[in-house]
Design a protein around this motif. Sequence first.
Motif, PDB file in Angstrom:
ATOM      1  N   ILE A 105      -0.182   8.627   5.358  1.00  0.00           N
ATOM      2  CA  ILE A 105      -0.494   9.798   4.533  1.00  0.00           C
ATOM      3  C   ILE A 105      -0.352  11.073   5.361  1.00  0.00           C
ATOM      4  CG2 ILE A 105      -2.353  11.006   3.299  1.00  0.00           C
ATOM      5  CD1 ILE A 105      -3.355   8.203   2.431  1.00  0.00           C
ATOM      6  N   GLU A 335      -3.831   6.548  -1.524  1.00  0.00           N
ATOM      7  CA  GLU A 335      -4.027   7.987  -1.341  1.00  0.00           C
ATOM      8  C   GLU A 335      -4.899   8.570  -2.448  1.00  0.00           C
ATOM      9  OE1 GLU A 335      -1.294  11.864  -0.279  1.00  0.00           O
ATOM     10  OE2 GLU A 335      -0.502  10.380  -1.679  1.00  0.00           O
ATOM     11  N   LEU A 338      -8.590   7.821  -1.663  1.00  0.00           N
ATOM     12  CA  LEU A 338      -8.800   7.912  -0.220  1.00  0.00           C
ATOM     13  C   LEU A 338     -10.279   8.011   0.149  1.00  0.00           C
ATOM     14  CD1 LEU A 338      -7.148   7.940   2.354  1.00  0.00           C
ATOM     15  CD2 LEU A 338      -7.050  10.418   2.227  1.00  0.00           C
TER      16      LEU A 338
END
Length: 350
Positions: A105, A335, A338
Amino acid sequence: MRKTDIANKKIKPQTVVFGLLIFLIFYLAIIMISVYGFDADNKLTKKTVRFVPLPAATWGTNFISVSRLKMELGSVKMFYENQDFSDLGMRVDFTTADGKKRLKIKEKNILNKLIENKLIENEATKRGLAINPEDISQEVSRKMQEYGSEEYLKDNLAKLYGWRLSDFEENIVKPDMYKEKLFANLLETDKKSFEAKDKISAALNELNNGKSFEETAEKYSDGESAQDGGKLGWFRSNQMLPEIVETVFALKKGERSKIIESSLGYHIIEMEDRDIENNEDIVQIKQIFVRSLDFSEWLAEYEKNFDIHIFLKDFYWNKDAGTVEFKNDDLKNFEENLDKNSPDDISILF
């Protein structure tokens, strides 16, 4: 066998050159397959991409190299791993399966930032907004004063990021300067900015002609506070935009500011009350706020104009959104969740 026959059988220089060329092509093909197909990041690939500018992303005549991306990622990784966050009850671990996803990420965000910086620099240059080495040097000197000294800045750059001062100039100072110059230029030329100036000037004119602050705020101000006559409540200095703090805290009770320009737009502030809490000044204010050009919104729209090809296997350019995104659904989902996936890892916070 006669000596003349042996001489005739010596390898010709052209044959040697051709053989080396074939070897080089084969070697580069293996490196490209390793980098683009398998995301390899071993010693061999690192050394090669340092000297061979393989592109991570390209558009027109522009490109972001794999080596630049990997160097930036390495610096970010070093920043987290060289610090102890245990006192905060936090940790950083990029070696686990989830840790590798968090690092991926970071890589995506860095690639986005590198593309963004290049687009800003190109547009600024196109508008004649040049930055020369002297400008950069002066800005670096100013940064040194902020941090205390040249030695302190150099030591921290080396310790936290593995950077030299030239890396700091290239990665931080220069992009920020281009961004500031381009934003200032947009404010001078953008239609929305002109409209915002006219609107806040009209509000000030009505205030000067005796209209109440509350009525004027309801008529002109952007944001939810307009419905409450511009009332914002109590604030400390560290809760305000840096551009307006000095002007606001210089006002006396009942006084009104002139038009103040900030990164968000234009403000007219009226001081309702002042007090001291825990030995710190606090203020109660009302505001008329007119939103001007938002650089982040402008940039997001501007980026949608470009067709950017990304060679790395995990990413693609989403032109509709103007951003780099994951190809892999697992990474996308990770993501999106997260905070839930990495509650104790400080790298998700900044």
